[in-house]
Design a protein around this motif. Structure first.
Motif, PDB file in Angstrom:
ATOM      1  N   GLN A   1       2.527   1.753  -3.437  1.00  0.00           N
ATOM      2  CA  GLN A   1       1.468   2.020  -4.602  1.00  0.00           C
ATOM      3  C   GLN A   1       1.082   3.596  -4.022  1.00  0.00           C
ATOM      4  O   GLN A   1       1.006   4.702  -4.753  1.00  0.00           O
ATOM      5  N   ARG A   2       1.197   4.028  -2.771  1.00  0.00           N
ATOM      6  CA  ARG A   2       1.097   5.695  -2.657  1.00  0.00           C
ATOM      7  C   ARG A   2       3.013   6.446  -3.152  1.00  0.00           C
ATOM      8  O   ARG A   2       2.215   7.545  -3.224  1.00  0.00           O
TER       9      ARG A   2
ATOM     10  N   MET B   1      -4.674  11.892 -13.800  1.00  0.00           N
ATOM     11  CA  MET B   1      -4.886  10.666 -12.716  1.00  0.00           C
ATOM     12  C   MET B   1      -3.313   9.844 -12.545  1.00  0.00           C
ATOM     13  O   MET B   1      -3.213   9.596 -11.506  1.00  0.00           O
TER      14      MET B   1
ATOM     15  N   VAL C   1       0.859  -1.200  -0.095  1.00  0.00           N
ATOM     16  CA  VAL C   1       0.200   0.309   0.234  1.00  0.00           C
ATOM     17  C   VAL C   1       0.893   1.460  -0.124  1.00  0.00           C
ATOM     18  O   VAL C   1       0.766   2.212  -0.759  1.00  0.00           O
TER      19      VAL C   1
ATOM     20  N   ASP D   1     -12.635  11.381  -9.233  1.00  0.00           N
ATOM     21  CA  ASP D   1     -13.136  11.266  -8.305  1.00  0.00           C
ATOM     22  C   ASP D   1     -12.457   9.706  -8.214  1.00  0.00           C
ATOM     23  O   ASP D   1     -11.992   9.372  -6.948  1.00  0.00           O
ATOM     24  N   PHE D   2     -12.364   8.979  -8.939  1.00  0.00           N
ATOM     25  CA  PHE D   2     -12.255   7.050  -8.998  1.00  0.00           C
ATOM     26  C   PHE D   2     -10.839   6.950  -7.887  1.00  0.00           C
ATOM     27  O   PHE D   2     -10.367   6.228  -7.707  1.00  0.00           O
TER      28      PHE D   2
ATOM     29  N   ARG E   1      -9.725   8.269  -4.766  1.00  0.00           N
ATOM     30  CA  ARG E   1     -10.441   7.359  -4.235  1.00  0.00           C
ATOM     31  C   ARG E   1      -9.781   6.197  -3.911  1.00  0.00           C
ATOM     32  O   ARG E   1      -9.545   5.559  -2.845  1.00  0.00           O
ATOM     33  N   ILE E   2      -9.572   5.555  -5.354  1.00  0.00           N
ATOM     34  CA  ILE E   2      -8.830   4.139  -4.963  1.00  0.00           C
ATOM     35  C   ILE E   2      -7.246   4.221  -4.391  1.00  0.00           C
ATOM     36  O   ILE E   2      -6.544   3.705  -4.604  1.00  0.00           O
ATOM     37  N   ALA E   3      -6.931   5.818  -4.740  1.00  0.00           N
ATOM     38  CA  ALA E   3      -5.272   6.386  -4.251  1.00  0.00           C
ATOM     39  C   ALA E   3      -5.905   6.419  -2.395  1.00  0.00           C
ATOM     40  O   ALA E   3      -4.744   6.947  -1.806  1.00  0.00           O
ATOM     41  N   MET E   4      -6.924   6.101  -2.169  1.00  0.00           N
ATOM     42  CA  MET E   4      -7.090   6.208  -0.873  1.00  0.00           C
ATOM     43  C   MET E   4      -5.951   7.620  -0.241  1.00  0.00           C
ATOM     44  O   MET E   4      -5.733   7.785   1.594  1.00  0.00           O
ATOM     45  N   LEU E   5      -6.713   8.454  -0.846  1.00  0.00           N
ATOM     46  CA  LEU E   5      -6.336   9.602  -0.314  1.00  0.00           C
ATOM     47  C   LEU E   5      -7.238  10.512   0.753  1.00  0.00           C
ATOM     48  O   LEU E   5      -8.733   9.394   1.032  1.00  0.00           O
ATOM     49  N   PRO E   6      -7.240  10.976   1.777  1.00  0.00           N
ATOM     50  CA  PRO E   6      -7.303  11.090   3.203  1.00  0.00           C
ATOM     51  C   PRO E   6      -9.217  12.302   2.585  1.00  0.00           C
ATOM     52  O   PRO E   6      -8.735  12.310   1.309  1.00  0.00           O
ATOM     53  N   ARG E   7     -10.223  12.549   3.319  1.00  0.00           N
ATOM     54  CA  ARG E   7     -11.501  13.266   2.968  1.00  0.00           C
ATOM     55  C   ARG E   7     -11.189  14.249   2.431  1.00  0.00           C
ATOM     56  O   ARG E   7     -11.466  14.786   1.545  1.00  0.00           O
TER      57      ARG E   7
END
Lengths: 255, 269
Positions: free
Chosen positions: A115-116, A188, A112, A139-140, A143-149
């Motif tokens: 990949q970040r 992206m 994880v 947007d997708f 989110r799959i990059a798991m950025l904080p909200r």
């Protein structure tokens, strides 16, 4: 310095007034703090890859280390293994032997986090959903990059602005041109502010404006002490590389 | 910000993406609703035409088969995951998922959810149409219980999609035996007729998968069809299938992705 600020600074006759923004945090601040003091942003050590049934290895004990704030070019004939090298560096495929590390850590140890930190712009025009909008893609991706909200909306807005996608944001990908798709793919790639960017023939389908946007996006990564690895058959004469190599018979040689 | 919250948002993002792509085909819901209506009409008249032993009246058989038809859509949905994975491979978008912090395995699991939820919605629509157009009488007192049973059944069905998705990652084909398996399951699951009509050895085979207890449970809850075993036992079977098959299928999917990365075939299609 953000990408937009870079563009403003390097493009005196910028067509649009770009608002100033607070700089976004890097892809993984914690990982940055945990860096090995002497580790390279990206290092490949003795990486070997042999296709099944092939007598010779496509990559034969390839060793290369990218330095912080530098851009490296790897060239070579078609089919010589450039894309394979990038895919291995990105963590998409595994080498038969050898080590690949980002700031001293491998994808095997912490996929994880790896990949970040790393982002790949693959060659060609693949990797898009034909019926999803440009904004939907970004947007997708965020989110799959798991950025904080707190960072999600800002990252998407920044990508749309930095890559000149304002007028395309609501349009479906199958209704935009190849060059516009390439801009989206670039957006992206850079969206989550990766520290290592791997580019496979990134100028494909890009016009002069698109190339300038790419140059600024790269400059922003380098300004953050990240590193860029650019692969293409021929060296782009308009682009300044800090190090140049060529892949020949599976080995890296100076170019 | 916790990793789990980010993963949850990524999971929802896959659902939202699938919904957005689905909604871009504007006539799809209408055409699928019409297909459901035609199937309901077909079996309505078949139930009137043929006397089926074991059912007191044509209405009883119609109620029996309508629930089977509704579930058939859900079974089909389980096996759409390989086709979705194949699409991702061809479009090159699976690479992006593999390279994302969210990862391919979690993304593929998330990918299975939209088709299952949509199939559940379509099944509800079918039942509604059967009630409104063909006079199906639902057993309203137990209908609300079907909602949690649906959730349990989806967890029991999900592993099948994941196992076949794992196979697709390796062999690159979406029709990895799924069509004949759906046919087989519709036979063994008793979707069109009671499995008591099958030879004994086929009845035993019918009990080795979760679709049969799920069909029985839904029939009992929705149209009050007598069950061959206590409802609690059917639910327990579903829970056991879910608990045992889910970890196995997720492990298989992870192994398939790792194998693809090791062999460098993850980018092939």
């Amino acid at each position: 310095m953000t990408l937009t600020e870079l563009r403003s600074a390097t493009t005196p006759a910028a067509p649009r007034a770009l608002p100033a923004r607070a700089p976004a945090p890097p892809a993984d601040q914690a990982a940055r703090q945990r860096r090995e003091p002497r580790a390279a942003p990206l290092s490949l050590r003795c990486v070997t890859k042999r296709w099944r049934g092939a007598r010779v290895a496509v990559l034969d004990r390839v060793t290369v280390a990218l330095q912080p704030g530098t851009m490296t070019w790897i060239g070579g004939r078609n089919g010589v293994g450039k894309t394979t090298l990038l895919r291995i560096a990105a963590g998409l495929i595994e080498p038969d032997t050898g080590e690949v590390e980002v700031w001293g850590e491998s994808a095997r140890e912490n996929r994880v986090r790896y990949q970040r930190l790393v982002s790949l712009l693959a060659a060609g025009d693949r990797g898009l959903y034909a019926r999803l909008s440009v904004r939907g893609h970004l947007d997708f991706c965020a989110r799959i990059a798991m950025l904080p909200r707190s960072e999600l909306q800002r990252a998407v807005a920044r990508a749309i602005e930095d890559f000149g996608l304002e007028e395309l944001a609501g349009r479906r990908v199958d209704r935009i041109s190849m060059g516009q798709r390439q801009r989206l793919r670039m957006a992206m790639t850079f969206l989550a502010r990766p520290e290592i960017v791997l580019l496979d023939e990134p100028l494909t389908s890009l016009d002069a404006d698109g190339a300038e946007i790419l140059r600024c996006a790269i400059a922003e990564v380098l300004a953050r002490e990240g590193a860029v690895l650019w692969c293409s058959p021929e060296r782009e004469l308009r682009v300044r590389f800090d190090a140049r190599f060529a892949l020949e018979h599976g080995r890296l040689v100076g170019a | 910000m916790s990793e789990a919250a980010c993963a949850r948002r990524a999971f929802v993002a896959v659902l939202r993406r699938d919904l957005a792509i689905f909604m871009s085909y504007r006539t799809r819901v209408f055409s699928q609703a019409m297909s459901a209506l035609f199937s309901l009409a077909l079996f309505y008249y078949v139930s009137r035409l043929v006397h089926v032993s074991g059912f007191g009246s044509p209405d009883r058989y119609y109620a029996f088969v309508v629930v089977g038809l509704a579930l058939l859509g859900v079974i089909y949905a389980c096996f759409t995951t390989p086709a979705l994975v194949r699409q991702e491979l061809v479009a090159g978008t699976l690479e992006r998922l593999v390279l994302s912090p969210f990862g391919a395995v979690r993304a593929i699991i998330a990918m299975t959810i939209f088709p299952l939820l949509y199939a559940a919605l379509l099944a509800t629509l079918s039942l509604g149409l059967a009630c409104a157009v063909f006079g199906l009488k639902l057993h309203w007192s137990s209908v609300p219980l079907a909602v949690p049973v649906t959730a349990l059944a989806l967890f029991a069905f999900l592993p099948f999609g994941l196992l076949f998705a794992a196979l697709t990652v390796i062999v690159k084909q979406d029709n990895v035996g799924t069509s004949w398996l759906v046919g087989c399951l519709s036979l063994l699951g008793g979707l069109y007729f009671p499995i008591a009509l099958l030879p004994h050895w086929l009845q035993v085979a019918g009990k080795l998968q979760p679709f049969t207890p799920a069909t029985e449970a839904f029939r009992h809850l929705l149209v009050n069809t007598p069950t061959s075993e206590p409802l609690a036992l059917s639910l327990l079977k579903l829970a056991l299938f879910a608990a045992s098959l889910l970890p196995i299928s997720i492990f298989a999917l992870s192994a398939a992705v790792r194998l693809g990365q090791r062999r460098a075939t993850i980018t092939e299609y």
